[in-house]
Design a protein around this motif. Structure first.
Motif, PDB file in Angstrom:
ATOM      1  N   THR A  86       0.832  -1.204   0.000  1.00 54.92           N
ATOM      2  CA  THR A  86       0.000   0.000   0.000  1.00 54.92           C
ATOM      3  C   THR A  86       0.865   1.251   0.000  1.00 54.92           C
ATOM      4  O   THR A  86       0.603   2.211  -0.740  1.00 54.92           O
ATOM      5  CB  THR A  86      -0.922  -0.006   1.238  1.00 54.92           C
ATOM      6  OG1 THR A  86      -1.730  -1.186   1.210  1.00 54.92           O
ATOM      7  CG2 THR A  86      -1.815   1.228   1.257  1.00 54.92           C
ATOM      8  N   GLU A 108      -8.989  -2.532   2.631  1.00 57.28           N
ATOM      9  CA  GLU A 108      -9.549  -1.204   2.434  1.00 57.28           C
ATOM     10  C   GLU A 108      -8.476  -0.130   2.247  1.00 57.28           C
ATOM     11  O   GLU A 108      -8.618   0.747   1.387  1.00 57.28           O
ATOM     12  CB  GLU A 108     -10.472  -0.835   3.600  1.00 57.28           C
ATOM     13  CG  GLU A 108     -11.184   0.495   3.419  1.00 57.28           C
ATOM     14  CD  GLU A 108     -11.924   0.617   2.088  1.00 57.28           C
ATOM     15  OE1 GLU A 108     -11.940   1.723   1.516  1.00 57.28           O
ATOM     16  OE2 GLU A 108     -12.485  -0.399   1.613  1.00 57.28           O
ATOM     17  N   LYS A 109      -7.405  -0.171   3.017  1.00 52.75           N
ATOM     18  CA  LYS A 109      -6.350   0.836   2.856  1.00 52.75           C
ATOM     19  C   LYS A 109      -5.656   0.691   1.504  1.00 52.75           C
ATOM     20  O   LYS A 109      -5.308   1.684   0.862  1.00 52.75           O
ATOM     21  CB  LYS A 109      -5.348   0.743   3.999  1.00 52.75           C
ATOM     22  CG  LYS A 109      -5.919   1.172   5.341  1.00 52.75           C
ATOM     23  CD  LYS A 109      -4.873   1.113   6.441  1.00 52.75           C
ATOM     24  CE  LYS A 109      -5.461   1.567   7.779  1.00 52.75           C
ATOM     25  NZ  LYS A 109      -4.456   1.505   8.874  1.00 52.75           N
ATOM     26  N   GLU A 112      -8.085   2.040  -1.065  1.00 50.39           N
ATOM     27  CA  GLU A 112      -8.175   3.499  -1.000  1.00 50.39           C
ATOM     28  C   GLU A 112      -6.947   4.141  -1.656  1.00 50.39           C
ATOM     29  O   GLU A 112      -7.064   5.185  -2.311  1.00 50.39           O
ATOM     30  CB  GLU A 112      -8.296   3.960   0.451  1.00 50.39           C
ATOM     31  CG  GLU A 112      -8.333   5.474   0.625  1.00 50.39           C
ATOM     32  CD  GLU A 112      -9.405   6.172  -0.217  1.00 50.39           C
ATOM     33  OE1 GLU A 112      -9.135   7.302  -0.676  1.00 50.39           O
ATOM     34  OE2 GLU A 112     -10.490   5.599  -0.424  1.00 50.39           O
TER      35      GLU A 112
END
Length: 320
Positions: A86, A108-109, A112
């Protein structure tokens, strides 16, 4: 322009070194761009396994050479370290690359970070695994549900429709692996005498594969068939097993590699599901260049084929 490019590369190298990641490879395209800036593509891959992901990387690099695109491959220090992957995505977004090639991961991170990249005009290509992350993207890879169905058909044929199965997978919550499992179970539902006893996870670690290989039989002595729905298992087992010393009556695996070919030719495996990962990488780079130059529809899928390889297949004959 050259100074700008090399400053970008130097900054990326320094930043990645500081955070413990590494630049594995980059390719400077040699095509005449007519004075325009190079198209810059970064692929954030989960690891270099000398098998599936190595072939993917080779395809991306080959695509850079063929289509005149600057390609950089970056890897986390630890295999499948999602937080670090990420951060790599965030760093490449800050560097304003033209496109990112990544695996689809339901975190989710991570998603995003990809949404932010897409909002900033960066093209997103998902390879190997598709996810609905709330951003436009191109998916290039296997139809994993269909590949699972093909594996289920092979299991039914090889076992004669009777037996007890253990499934060895990589890790939980990876959509590609879950789709393969679901596709296989869809086929096996037609065979009441074929039952799945357990699903175990190796965390993409070769030593854990060996541990699970023995632990499954200890916990489920009725298991006679081992189905591996990702590539690490076949890589770990292929060099160690033969038809004579394997402890399961049937073993079937995913992803063709030197190690799985060895297992196939020794009789340890009845079959290997071959994906087209090198082609995935090449197609991803080709589509990025074509879209930047000509436009078109970006949010779509390009599905690559899978083939069931046995010891009678040309790949096995060439290996021998």
């Amino acid at each position: 322009m050259k100074r700008k490019l090399w400053c970008w590369l130097a900054a990326a190298l320094i930043g990645l070194s500081a955070m413990g990641a590494g630049v594995f490879w980059f390719w400077r395209g040699k095509t005449d761009t007519g004075g325009a800036d190079w198209i810059r593509v970064t692929a954030v891959l989960p690891h270099d396994d000398y098998g599936y992901w190595t072939k993917t990387r080779e395809g991306i690099v080959a695509g850079g050479a063929e289509y005149g695109v600057d390609v950089k491959i970056v890897l986390p220090r630890m295999n499948y370290d999602i937080p670090q992957m990420t951060e790599l995505i965030r760093q490449e977004t800050a560097a304003k690359v033209d496109a990112l090639i990544v695996q689809g991961i339901e975190d989710e991170k991570y998603l995003e970070a990809l949404r932010k990249a897409q909002r900033q005009g960066i093209l997103i290509v998902l390879i190997d695994t598709d996810v609905d992350g709330g951003f436009d993207h191109l998916y290039v890879g296997t139809d994993n549900y269909a590949a699972g169905k093909k594996m289920g058909e092979a299991v039914a044929e090889i076992t004669g429709g009777e037996g007890t199965i253990a499934v060895l997978s990589g890790a939980e919550n990876y959509p590609n692996l879950e789709e393969r499992y679901d596709g296989m179970c869809n086929v096996l539902a037609a065979y009441p005498d074929l039952q799945v006893a357990c699903v175990e996870y190796n965390q993409y670690d070769g030593l854990r594969v060996i541990e699970k290989y023995h632990a499954i039989l200890k916990a489920y002595p009725e298991v006679d068939t081992l189905v591996c729905v990702e590539g690490t298992s076949g890589q770990a087992l292929g060099p160690r097993l033969t038809r004579q010393n394997r402890k399961y009556e049937h073993i079937m695996v995913f992803d063709l590699s030197e190690e799985t070919l060895q297992g196939l030719c020794s009789g340890a495996f009845e079959g290997v599901m071959k994906q087209q990962q090198e082609m995935m990488g090449q197609i991803a780079v080709r589509e990025i260049r074509q879209y930047i130059e000509s436009g078109g529809v970006w949010d779509r899928k390009i599905l690559t084929d899978v083939d069931w390889i046995t010891e009678e297949s040309p790949e096995a004959a060439d290996y021998e």
